[in-house]
Motif scaffolding. Sequence first.
Motif, PDB file in Angstrom:
ATOM      1  N   GLY A   9       0.836  -1.042   0.100  1.00 26.44           N
ATOM      2  CA  GLY A   9      -0.068  -0.007  -0.022  1.00 26.44           C
ATOM      3  C   GLY A   9       0.705   1.304  -0.051  1.00 26.44           C
ATOM      4  N   LYS A  32      -1.291  -9.022  -3.668  1.00 21.75           N
ATOM      5  CA  LYS A  32      -1.964  -8.191  -4.860  1.00 21.75           C
ATOM      6  C   LYS A  32      -1.001  -7.353  -5.352  1.00 21.75           C
ATOM      7  CE  LYS A  32      -6.750  -8.166  -3.245  1.00 21.75           C
ATOM      8  NZ  LYS A  32      -8.099  -7.166  -3.027  1.00 21.75           N
ATOM      9  N   THR A  38      -6.580  -0.352   0.651  1.00 18.58           N
ATOM     10  CA  THR A  38      -6.979   1.041   1.474  1.00 18.58           C
ATOM     11  C   THR A  38      -6.417   2.099   0.816  1.00 18.58           C
ATOM     12  OG1 THR A  38      -6.348  -0.318   3.455  1.00 18.58           O
ATOM     13  CG2 THR A  38      -7.563   1.566   3.672  1.00 18.58           C
ATOM     14  N   GLY A  41      -8.769   3.084  -2.167  1.00 14.94           N
ATOM     15  CA  GLY A  41     -10.145   3.491  -2.071  1.00 14.94           C
ATOM     16  C   GLY A  41     -10.471   4.895  -1.297  1.00 14.94           C
ATOM     17  N   ALA A  43     -10.152   8.945  -0.187  1.00 17.31           N
ATOM     18  CA  ALA A  43     -10.345  10.192  -0.758  1.00 17.31           C
ATOM     19  C   ALA A  43      -9.293  10.648  -1.312  1.00 17.31           C
ATOM     20  CB  ALA A  43     -11.052  11.039   0.518  1.00 17.31           C
ATOM     21  N   ALA A 221       2.029 -12.648   3.398  1.00 21.01           N
ATOM     22  CA  ALA A 221       2.808 -12.231   4.543  1.00 21.01           C
ATOM     23  C   ALA A 221       2.680 -13.062   6.143  1.00 21.01           C
ATOM     24  CB  ALA A 221       2.424 -10.906   4.851  1.00 21.01           C
ATOM     25  N   LEU A 249       1.469  -3.863   6.715  1.00 21.59           N
ATOM     26  CA  LEU A 249       0.090  -4.337   6.150  1.00 21.59           C
ATOM     27  C   LEU A 249      -1.132  -3.695   6.471  1.00 21.59           C
ATOM     28  CD1 LEU A 249       1.221  -7.936   7.129  1.00 21.59           C
ATOM     29  CD2 LEU A 249       0.946  -7.134   4.819  1.00 21.59           C
ATOM     30  N   GLY A 250      -1.039  -2.601   6.810  1.00 22.05           N
ATOM     31  CA  GLY A 250      -2.299  -1.724   7.034  1.00 22.05           C
ATOM     32  C   GLY A 250      -3.241  -2.264   7.963  1.00 22.05           C
ATOM     33  N   TYR A 272     -16.566   3.252   3.167  1.00 26.64           N
ATOM     34  CA  TYR A 272     -17.274   2.764   1.700  1.00 26.64           C
ATOM     35  C   TYR A 272     -16.923   3.950   0.671  1.00 26.64           C
ATOM     36  CZ  TYR A 272     -19.765  -0.776   4.738  1.00 26.64           C
ATOM     37  OH  TYR A 272     -20.129  -1.688   5.633  1.00 26.64           O
ATOM     38  N   TRP A 344     -17.282   0.058  -2.812  1.00 26.95           N
ATOM     39  CA  TRP A 344     -15.931  -0.505  -2.406  1.00 26.95           C
ATOM     40  C   TRP A 344     -16.104  -0.479  -1.089  1.00 26.95           C
ATOM     41  CZ3 TRP A 344     -12.432   2.192   0.619  1.00 26.95           C
ATOM     42  CH2 TRP A 344     -11.187   1.802   0.672  1.00 26.95           C
ATOM     43  N   GLY A 346     -13.429  -0.763   2.466  1.00 31.03           N
ATOM     44  CA  GLY A 346     -12.033  -0.759   2.980  1.00 31.03           C
ATOM     45  C   GLY A 346     -12.019  -0.232   4.433  1.00 31.03           C
ATOM     46  N   ALA A 374      -4.420   5.031  10.280  1.00 31.24           N
ATOM     47  CA  ALA A 374      -5.886   5.441  10.412  1.00 31.24           C
ATOM     48  C   ALA A 374      -6.265   6.423   9.365  1.00 31.24           C
ATOM     49  CB  ALA A 374      -5.755   6.217  11.777  1.00 31.24           C
ATOM     50  N   HIS A 375      -6.648   7.534   9.676  1.00 31.73           N
ATOM     51  CA  HIS A 375      -7.248   8.451   8.517  1.00 31.73           C
ATOM     52  C   HIS A 375      -6.607   9.080   7.742  1.00 31.73           C
ATOM     53  CE1 HIS A 375     -11.355   8.629  10.229  1.00 31.73           C
ATOM     54  NE2 HIS A 375     -11.032   7.952  11.530  1.00 31.73           N
ATOM     55  N   GLY A 377      -3.191   7.606   6.291  1.00 35.21           N
ATOM     56  CA  GLY A 377      -1.955   6.908   5.892  1.00 35.21           C
ATOM     57  C   GLY A 377      -1.638   7.176   4.235  1.00 35.21           C
ATOM     58  N   THR A 379      -1.680   9.951   3.241  1.00 35.36           N
ATOM     59  CA  THR A 379      -0.707  11.380   3.501  1.00 35.36           C
ATOM     60  C   THR A 379       0.519  11.055   4.095  1.00 35.36           C
ATOM     61  OG1 THR A 379      -2.872  12.552   3.892  1.00 35.36           O
ATOM     62  CG2 THR A 379      -0.815  13.378   4.898  1.00 35.36           C
TER      63      THR A 379
HETATM   64  C1  LIG Z   1     -12.831   5.999   3.023  1.00 36.60           C
HETATM   65  C2  LIG Z   1     -11.588   6.410   3.307  1.00 36.60           C
HETATM   66  C3  LIG Z   1     -11.040   7.653   3.156  1.00 36.60           C
HETATM   67  C4  LIG Z   1      -9.661   7.935   3.346  1.00 36.60           C
HETATM   68  N1  LIG Z   1      -9.189   9.159   2.790  1.00 36.60           N
HETATM   69  C5  LIG Z   1      -8.042   9.393   3.266  1.00 36.60           C
HETATM   70  C6  LIG Z   1      -7.394  10.455   2.637  1.00 36.60           C
HETATM   71  O1  LIG Z   1      -8.111  11.523   2.055  1.00 36.60           O
HETATM   72  N2  LIG Z   1      -6.035  10.903   2.855  1.00 36.60           N
HETATM   73  C7  LIG Z   1      -5.456   9.999   3.788  1.00 36.60           C
HETATM   74  O2  LIG Z   1      -4.428  10.421   3.897  1.00 36.60           O
HETATM   75  N3  LIG Z   1      -5.896   8.890   4.085  1.00 36.60           N
HETATM   76  C8  LIG Z   1      -7.231   8.446   3.712  1.00 36.60           C
HETATM   77  N4  LIG Z   1      -7.533   7.390   4.211  1.00 36.60           N
HETATM   78  C9  LIG Z   1      -6.794   6.508   5.072  1.00 36.60           C
HETATM   79  C10 LIG Z   1      -5.902   5.604   4.224  1.00 36.60           C
HETATM   80  O3  LIG Z   1      -6.354   5.270   2.898  1.00 36.60           O
HETATM   81  C11 LIG Z   1      -5.049   4.558   5.019  1.00 36.60           C
HETATM   82  O4  LIG Z   1      -4.515   4.985   6.038  1.00 36.60           O
HETATM   83  C12 LIG Z   1      -4.043   3.977   4.017  1.00 36.60           C
HETATM   84  O5  LIG Z   1      -4.315   3.703   2.779  1.00 36.60           O
HETATM   85  C13 LIG Z   1      -3.292   2.887   4.620  1.00 36.60           C
HETATM   86  O6  LIG Z   1      -2.226   2.445   3.967  1.00 36.60           O
HETATM   87  P1  LIG Z   1      -1.267   1.077   3.996  1.00 36.60           P
HETATM   88  O7  LIG Z   1      -0.402   1.080   3.297  1.00 36.60           O
HETATM   89  O8  LIG Z   1      -1.198   0.978   5.426  1.00 36.60           O
HETATM   90  O9  LIG Z   1      -2.455  -0.083   4.045  1.00 36.60           O
HETATM   91  P2  LIG Z   1      -3.078  -0.584   2.403  1.00 36.60           P
HETATM   92  O10 LIG Z   1      -3.183   0.305   1.602  1.00 36.60           O
HETATM   93  O11 LIG Z   1      -4.367  -1.436   2.953  1.00 36.60           O
HETATM   94  O12 LIG Z   1      -2.069  -1.764   2.069  1.00 36.60           O
HETATM   95  C14 LIG Z   1      -1.693  -2.844   3.049  1.00 36.60           C
HETATM   96  C15 LIG Z   1      -1.261  -3.742   1.985  1.00 36.60           C
HETATM   97  O13 LIG Z   1      -1.325  -5.262   2.619  1.00 36.60           O
HETATM   98  C16 LIG Z   1      -1.329  -6.160   1.580  1.00 36.60           C
HETATM   99  N5  LIG Z   1      -1.853  -7.451   2.511  1.00 36.60           N
HETATM  100  C17 LIG Z   1      -2.749  -7.699   3.475  1.00 36.60           C
HETATM  101  N6  LIG Z   1      -2.651  -8.915   4.013  1.00 36.60           N
HETATM  102  C18 LIG Z   1      -1.650  -9.584   3.241  1.00 36.60           C
HETATM  103  C19 LIG Z   1      -1.070 -10.826   3.391  1.00 36.60           C
HETATM  104  N7  LIG Z   1      -1.405 -11.705   4.373  1.00 36.60           N
HETATM  105  N8  LIG Z   1      -0.034 -11.113   2.373  1.00 36.60           N
HETATM  106  C20 LIG Z   1       0.376 -10.336   1.651  1.00 36.60           C
HETATM  107  N9  LIG Z   1      -0.159  -8.997   1.558  1.00 36.60           N
HETATM  108  C21 LIG Z   1      -1.061  -8.708   2.262  1.00 36.60           C
HETATM  109  C22 LIG Z   1      -2.803  -5.572   1.180  1.00 36.60           C
HETATM  110  O14 LIG Z   1      -3.020  -6.403  -0.155  1.00 36.60           O
HETATM  111  C23 LIG Z   1      -2.344  -4.268   0.858  1.00 36.60           C
HETATM  112  O15 LIG Z   1      -1.817  -3.934  -0.339  1.00 36.60           O
HETATM  113  C24 LIG Z   1      -8.942   6.975   4.056  1.00 36.60           C
HETATM  114  C25 LIG Z   1      -9.336   5.535   4.232  1.00 36.60           C
HETATM  115  C26 LIG Z   1     -10.680   5.291   4.056  1.00 36.60           C
HETATM  116  C27 LIG Z   1     -11.150   3.885   4.234  1.00 36.60           C
END
Ligand SMILES: Cc1cc2nc3c(=O)[nH]c(=O)nc-3n(C[C@H](O)[C@H](O)[C@H](O)COP(=O)(O)OP(=O)(O)OC[C@H]3O[C@@H](n4cnc5c(N)ncnc54)[C@H](O)[C@@H]3O)c2cc1C
Length: 410
Positions: A9, A32, A38, A41, A43, A221, A249-250, A272, A344, A346, A374-375, A377, A379
């Motif tokens: 992510g 993937k 996340t 999907g 904003a 993972a 892993l978010g 959503y 969608w 997430g 959280a809100h 990530g 950023t």
């Molecule tokens: C509706 C909504 C609106 C938002 N708007 C904003 C915004 O405007 N600005 C902002 O800054 N943030 C926003 N956020 C928050 C932001 O989207 C998340 O904080 C951020 O995307 C988290 O990133 P990440 O890389 O930690 O997680 P993710 O993007 O979820 O990445 C985690 C990765 O781990 C992988 N994974 C999971 N399990 C496994 C496994 N077992 N094996 C291998 N791979 C695995 C997944 O496939 C994924 O690719 C919003 C969130 C939502 C839900």
Amino acid sequence: METIVLGAGMVGVSTALALQQRGHAVTLVDRKPPGQETSYGNAGIIQREAVQPYAFPRSIATLARIATGLSNDAHYHWGALLRLAPQLLGYWAASAPARYAPIAQAYSRLIAHCLTEHGGWIEAAGAADLVHRQGWMQLYRSAPVFDAAATQARTTAATHGLACQVLDTAALAAAQPVLQMPLAGAVHWQDPWSVRDPGELVARYARLFVQRGGQLATGDAMALRQEGSGWAVPTSAGPVTAQHAIIALGPWAGALTTRLGYRLPLFSKRGYHRHFAGGPMLTMPALDIERGVMLAPMARGLRLTTGAEFALLDAPATPVQLRRAEQSTRELLPLGQPVEATPWLGARPCTADMLPVLGKAPRHAGLWFNFGHAHQGFTLGPVTGRLVAELVSGEAPFVDPAPYLAQRFL
Ligand SMILES: Cc1cc2nc3c(=O)[nH]c(=O)nc-3n(C[C@H](O)[C@H](O)[C@H](O)COP(=O)(O)OP(=O)(O)OC[C@H]3O[C@@H](n4cnc5c(N)ncnc54)[C@H](O)[C@@H]3O)c2cc1C
């Protein structure tokens, strides 16, 4: 040095780029392709103004509105409230003013770097075409709510050196002529950037990582294991071994950290979205704050995103908030045709004290954390990615990592 990053992510890809920049040979493992969960999907706002993390509401009136379904900001599954009670109690306690103040300070120290850190990667990845740099708006329907918010926004802007413009009814109508009803006004945060396809920005960062010699691998993972003095994970390209492994892993990080014996107060706030194509577009993202819906102009159409749903990660979708959001948005502007047959869904990866968890895993050599954003990530990915890469590489960190270390929970 060989390094594995688990999760592609925004957080994982940014961490991989920052490690690579420091000479690590990095394999980025995901089940993937990059940026499909996340980080796809959301904003799409790079929220320079988000210096205060979302606190648990402390006012009885706000809680009552949520409990009775009058507010669209939050929705909940009863079963999840019971299962998540310890985390939510921790969240409530951390939101008390005395505890919240230092948390917000620690949060704002990360947020302060989001534009600089993204800016460098956007340029290197040739992704400027995805980014609009004109900020975003909070819309207000009722005058008393607007007046209070405008005062608060001016204070926040002055305290943190942010640019915000307060628009009255006429100025808002002129700025966003597609709005078909008069609103009380808006607060326009002018520093933030918005991205018209958040998943594509992650994909472009990942492409840069590969162009610079990084490896992308498909794998689970959860199969990570200690091997000798390092770490190993099977992938579709064969087993990958490395001295360091970073968990990014978010919302799924908790599954792996629990298996490794860490009890961290993690939970998800689900959200959503749905696109509507063919209707009139706003010139920038706008949050209809009193109806709990963000309207984000995106490549696929106007993306409506919802607030927090307190539910277990894998519970069936209950898009109550999105249905309400669609209805209330039709009051503001004519929505086009829905793009997706089903919305969608997430999950924002949250921690009880609103701060991400990053740095060295306390009980495992060569294991590192970077999750719980959280809100914000999307950023913060490049900010905490750099910080973790500096820690792994033994460099002086550009932000004091102490408030974000996992030790605070153990
Ligand atoms: C509706 C909504 C609106 C938002 N708007 C904003 C915004 O405007 N600005 C902002 O800054 N943030 C926003 N956020 C928050 C932001 O989207 C998340 O904080 C951020 O995307 C988290 O990133 P990440 O890389 O930690 O997680 P993710 O993007 O979820 O990445 C985690 C990765 O781990 C992988 N994974 C999971 N399990 C496994 C496994 N077992 N094996 C291998 N791979 C695995 C997944 O496939 C994924 O690719 C919003 C969130 C939502 C839900």
